[in-house]
Design a protein around this motif. Structure first.
Motif, mmCIF file in Angstrom:
data_model
loop_
_atom_site.group_PDB
_atom_site.id
_atom_site.type_symbol
_atom_site.label_atom_id
_atom_site.label_comp_id
_atom_site.label_asym_id
_atom_site.label_seq_id
_atom_site.Cartn_x
_atom_site.Cartn_y
_atom_site.Cartn_z
ATOM 1 N N ILE A 157 62.304 33.859 76.616
ATOM 2 C CA ILE A 157 62.843 35.195 76.903
ATOM 3 C C ILE A 157 64.338 35.225 76.651
ATOM 4 C CG2 ILE A 157 63.305 36.863 78.747
ATOM 5 C CD1 ILE A 157 60.570 35.949 79.980
ATOM 6 N N SER A 158 65.057 34.251 77.178
ATOM 7 C CA SER A 158 66.513 34.263 77.031
ATOM 8 C C SER A 158 66.927 34.060 75.575
ATOM 9 C CB SER A 158 67.172 33.231 77.941
ATOM 10 O OG SER A 158 66.734 31.935 77.629
ATOM 11 N N THR A 159 66.193 33.260 74.826
ATOM 12 C CA THR A 159 66.484 33.097 73.407
ATOM 13 C C THR A 159 66.354 34.426 72.686
ATOM 14 O OG1 THR A 159 65.753 30.796 73.393
ATOM 15 C CG2 THR A 159 65.765 31.931 71.268
ATOM 16 N N ALA A 160 65.295 35.151 72.982
ATOM 17 C CA ALA A 160 65.094 36.451 72.347
ATOM 18 C C ALA A 160 66.186 37.433 72.738
ATOM 19 C CB ALA A 160 63.720 37.004 72.725
ATOM 20 N N VAL A 161 66.522 37.471 73.999
ATOM 21 C CA VAL A 161 67.527 38.428 74.478
ATOM 22 C C VAL A 161 68.909 38.103 73.917
ATOM 23 C CG1 VAL A 161 68.721 39.258 76.546
ATOM 24 C CG2 VAL A 161 66.223 39.052 76.539
ATOM 25 N N ILE A 162 69.252 36.826 73.878
ATOM 26 C CA ILE A 162 70.570 36.418 73.395
ATOM 27 C C ILE A 162 70.738 36.688 71.905
ATOM 28 C CG2 ILE A 162 71.995 34.358 72.920
ATOM 29 C CD1 ILE A 162 70.975 33.282 75.646
ATOM 30 N N THR A 163 69.655 36.580 71.152
ATOM 31 C CA THR A 163 69.766 36.658 69.694
ATOM 32 C C THR A 163 69.707 38.054 69.106
ATOM 33 O OG1 THR A 163 67.414 36.270 69.444
ATOM 34 C CG2 THR A 163 68.875 34.350 69.326
ATOM 35 N N GLY A 164 69.350 39.060 69.871
ATOM 36 C CA GLY A 164 69.316 40.380 69.258
ATOM 37 C C GLY A 164 68.995 41.498 70.213
ATOM 38 N N HIS A 165 69.540 42.656 69.885
ATOM 39 C CA HIS A 165 69.301 43.839 70.718
ATOM 40 C C HIS A 165 67.980 44.510 70.368
ATOM 41 C CE1 HIS A 165 73.195 43.317 72.433
ATOM 42 N NE2 HIS A 165 73.789 43.444 71.264
ATOM 43 N N LEU A 167 64.764 43.647 69.526
ATOM 44 C CA LEU A 167 63.912 42.468 69.475
ATOM 45 C C LEU A 167 62.692 42.638 68.593
ATOM 46 C CD1 LEU A 167 64.068 41.396 73.202
ATOM 47 C CD2 LEU A 167 65.329 40.468 71.270
ATOM 48 N N SER A 168 62.124 43.824 68.565
ATOM 49 C CA SER A 168 60.916 44.007 67.769
ATOM 50 C C SER A 168 61.232 43.997 66.280
ATOM 51 C CB SER A 168 60.214 45.312 68.155
ATOM 52 O OG SER A 168 61.051 46.403 67.849
ATOM 53 N N ASN A 169 62.517 44.046 65.922
ATOM 54 C CA ASN A 169 62.895 44.063 64.519
ATOM 55 C C ASN A 169 63.773 42.870 64.156
ATOM 56 O OD1 ASN A 169 62.274 45.514 62.327
ATOM 57 N ND2 ASN A 169 63.756 47.139 62.644
ATOM 58 N N SER A 170 63.887 41.896 65.012
ATOM 59 C CA SER A 170 64.780 40.767 64.804
ATOM 60 C C SER A 170 64.177 39.757 63.822
ATOM 61 C CB SER A 170 65.070 40.076 66.136
ATOM 62 O OG SER A 170 65.735 38.863 65.914
ATOM 63 N N LYS A 171 64.891 39.516 62.734
ATOM 64 C CA LYS A 171 64.423 38.527 61.757
ATOM 65 C C LYS A 171 64.391 37.133 62.375
ATOM 66 C CE LYS A 171 65.951 40.987 57.679
ATOM 67 N NZ LYS A 171 66.841 41.002 56.520
ATOM 68 N N LEU A 172 65.348 36.843 63.222
ATOM 69 C CA LEU A 172 65.386 35.520 63.858
ATOM 70 C C LEU A 172 64.168 35.311 64.754
ATOM 71 C CD1 LEU A 172 66.684 32.825 64.542
ATOM 72 C CD2 LEU A 172 68.021 33.995 66.288
ATOM 73 N N ILE A 173 63.850 36.308 65.563
ATOM 74 C CA ILE A 173 62.699 36.182 66.465
ATOM 75 C C ILE A 173 61.411 36.058 65.652
ATOM 76 C CG2 ILE A 173 61.387 37.261 68.339
ATOM 77 C CD1 ILE A 173 64.234 36.166 69.043
ATOM 78 N N ARG A 174 61.283 36.868 64.614
ATOM 79 C CA ARG A 174 60.095 36.754 63.753
ATOM 80 C C ARG A 174 60.047 35.364 63.104
ATOM 81 N NH1 ARG A 174 61.464 42.053 61.639
ATOM 82 N NH2 ARG A 174 61.972 40.949 59.720
ATOM 83 N N GLY A 175 61.202 34.855 62.703
ATOM 84 C CA GLY A 175 61.261 33.506 62.125
ATOM 85 C C GLY A 175 60.819 32.438 63.113
ATOM 86 N N LEU A 176 61.220 32.600 64.365
ATOM 87 C CA LEU A 176 60.777 31.655 65.398
ATOM 88 C C LEU A 176 59.263 31.746 65.595
ATOM 89 C CD1 LEU A 176 63.657 32.035 68.004
ATOM 90 C CD2 LEU A 176 63.252 30.120 66.436
ATOM 91 N N GLY A 177 58.730 32.952 65.459
ATOM 92 C CA GLY A 177 57.277 33.117 65.525
ATOM 93 C C GLY A 177 56.580 32.371 64.398
ATOM 94 N N TRP A 178 57.124 32.509 63.191
ATOM 95 C CA TRP A 178 56.550 31.778 62.053
ATOM 96 C C TRP A 178 56.674 30.272 62.262
ATOM 97 C CZ3 TRP A 178 53.096 33.662 59.140
ATOM 98 C CH2 TRP A 178 53.100 35.013 58.791
ATOM 99 N N ALA A 179 57.823 29.832 62.757
ATOM 100 C CA ALA A 179 58.017 28.395 63.010
ATOM 101 C C ALA A 179 56.992 27.893 64.023
ATOM 102 C CB ALA A 179 59.436 28.130 63.503
ATOM 103 N N THR A 180 56.709 28.704 65.030
ATOM 104 C CA THR A 180 55.710 28.326 66.044
ATOM 105 C C THR A 180 54.331 28.227 65.411
ATOM 106 O OG1 THR A 180 57.017 29.362 67.779
ATOM 107 C CG2 THR A 180 54.684 28.997 68.252
ATOM 108 N N ALA A 181 53.957 29.251 64.639
ATOM 109 C CA ALA A 181 52.639 29.244 63.987
ATOM 110 C C ALA A 181 52.500 28.035 63.059
ATOM 111 C CB ALA A 181 52.429 30.541 63.217
ATOM 112 N N PHE A 182 53.512 27.761 62.265
ATOM 113 C CA PHE A 182 53.461 26.600 61.378
ATOM 114 C C PHE A 182 53.465 25.299 62.181
ATOM 115 C CE2 PHE A 182 55.246 29.561 58.071
ATOM 116 C CZ PHE A 182 54.077 29.591 57.308
#
Length: 191
Positions: A157-165, A167-182
């Motif tokens: 949660i804090s990673t998501a909040v710190i990295t962007g306002h 959140l549903s459109n954050s490239k970084l958060i989506r990238g972390l999602g891809w990293a998790t899936a991979f």
């Protein structure tokens, strides 16, 4: 910002090289506290719950982690009670992949539906913890892994909040999602 991204990616993709703590040497609470963080599958799934919760916002920020932890406690109790739950490890791996994809694709569901999904996965994570109780005291071990899971959710949660306002459109958060899936695929293939 690039250092932050690299640090987060390294955290999500590293695999600890040590075994679970022995409760006889470190105590039941410490064995439970360390149990989730010694498994990359648990780390990735629990952080992804936090990332997804933050991207959904509102009630989801509390509902998803709470549902995961509550179901984890039920799964733990089932394992300690001697019940059988099939496909525990494959479903834990599926949880890493699926939760990663929910973040990567910014899947928008009502908080109750999302909480139901994470609860289903939490049940299997808790069952796995209960299956590895060994000589630990159940209550202290359980309290330890509940705290550890909550910390991992809070990290997501804090990673998501710190990295962007947005959140549903954050490239970084989506990238972390891809990293998790991979990461889930990597673990499944023997990484």
């Amino acid at each position: 910002m690039n250092r932050t991204i690299l640090t987060i990616m390294a955290t999500l993709t590293t695999t600890p090289t040590f075994a679970h703590l022995n409760p006889d040497d470190h105590g039941s609470f410490m064995a439970g506290l360390s149990h989730p963080v010694f498994g990359p599958d648990h780390i990735l799934a629990m952080i992804a719950v936090g990332l997804w919760a933050a991207s959904l916002g509102g009630r989801a920020i509390w509902a998803l982690p709470s549902a995961f932890v509550a179901a984890m406690v039920v799964g733990f109790g089932a394992a300690v009670g001697g019940l059988i739950l099939p496909l525990v490890e494959p479903i834990i791996l599926l949880s890493v992949f699926a939760l990663g994809l929910t973040v990567a694709f910014t899947i928008r569901l009502p908080a109750t539906a999302a909480a139901g999904i994470v609860a289903a996965f939490g049940l299997f994570h808790g069952f796995a913890h209960g299956g590895e109780l060994g000589s630990a005291g159940a209550f202290a071990f359980g309290a330890g892994f509940v705290l550890s899971a909550a910390i991992l959710h809070a990290f997501g949660i804090s990673t998501a909040v710190i990295t962007g306002h947005n959140l549903s459109n954050s490239k970084l958060i989506r990238g972390l999602g891809w990293a998790t899936a991979f990461g889930g695929v990597w673990i499944a293939t023997g990484g």
